[in-house]
Design an enzyme around this catalytic site. Structure first.
Site, short mmCIF file in Angstrom:
data_model
loop_
_atom_site.label_atom_id
_atom_site.label_comp_id
_atom_site.label_asym_id
_atom_site.label_seq_id
_atom_site.Cartn_x
_atom_site.Cartn_y
_atom_site.Cartn_z
N ALA A 1 -5.06 -12.28 -8.10
CA ALA A 1 -5.48 -11.46 -6.89
C ALA A 1 -6.39 -10.31 -7.48
CB ALA A 1 -4.20 -10.97 -6.24
N ASP A 2 -7.21 -9.86 -6.46
CA ASP A 2 -7.87 -8.71 -6.59
C ASP A 2 -8.07 -7.82 -5.22
OD1 ASP A 2 -9.81 -7.41 -8.66
OD2 ASP A 2 -10.78 -7.04 -6.66
N THR A 3 -7.98 -6.62 -5.42
CA THR A 3 -7.92 -5.91 -4.00
C THR A 3 -9.22 -5.05 -3.98
OG1 THR A 3 -5.76 -6.02 -3.86
CG2 THR A 3 -6.69 -4.23 -2.49
#
EC number: 3.6.1.9
Length: 191
Positions: A70-72
């Protein structure tokens, strides 16, 4: 179905590990990946979050396993507020966000043992109250901003700065649980 392939979390984020535990998922291994996270020209914050999640999932060396990455991205308009490099930048980010609404976009990607990758971007809108210089200084001094996109963590003291959320709270923290579980189950992962 017992005997599902192992699950590898391709992230160093302790928050993602904690979020997974909330829904009863404990990765067999944590294996952060190192990729170039530079934003491409004309790439939207949503496109960036999705691409980085997919690239992290693809880069993880975990043959025969499910890989979750994931990446925010925190965005104010088209400006990305990445992880603050130091206290000065963290304070600058908070001044920018003060009294305004911004977006938190988390891209989540799952790679199946077959190599197939599925992904989804989840967007949440966050409104912060107008912050005083004293509030900014105290928060920055706490160190809670370290390692967090946008220079703040909603699950900590900065949660007291937030006046409204529209969207997934867990996406803001770093891993949208409903979408993550759906992607994993859609590819055949079973606990």
């Amino acid at each position: 179905m017992p005997g599902s392939a192992p699950l590898i979390l391709a992230s160093a984020s302790p928050r993602r590990l904690e979020l997974l535990a909330q829904i009863g998922i404990v990765p067999d291994r944590v294996a952060p990946t190192d990729i170039d996270e530079t934003r491409r020209k004309a790439e939207s914050p949503r496109e960036l979050a999705l691409r980085l999640a997919r690239e992290k999932a693809a880069a993880c060396d975990a043959e025969g396993a499910f890989v979750l990455a994931a990446d925010t991205v925190v965005a104010l308009g088209q400006r990305n507020l990445e992880k603050a490099a130091d206290e000065t930048e963290a304070a600058d980010f908070l001044r920018l966000l003060s009294g305004r609404a911004h977006q938190c976009i988390t891209g989540v990607a799952v790679r199946a043992p077959s190599g197939q990758i599925v992904s989804r971007a989840v967007l949440a809108r966050v409104k912060m109250k107008r912050l005083t210089e004293a509030e900014i200084a105290a928060y920055v001094a706490s160190g809670d901003w370290k390692g967090k996109a946008g220079g703040y963590g909603i699950q900590g003291a900065a949660g007291g700065f937030v006046t409204a959320i529209n969207g997934s709270y867990t996406a803001i923290v770093g891993l949208p649980l409903y979408e993550t579980k759906s992607l994993l189950e859609g590819l055949g992962y079973r606990r």
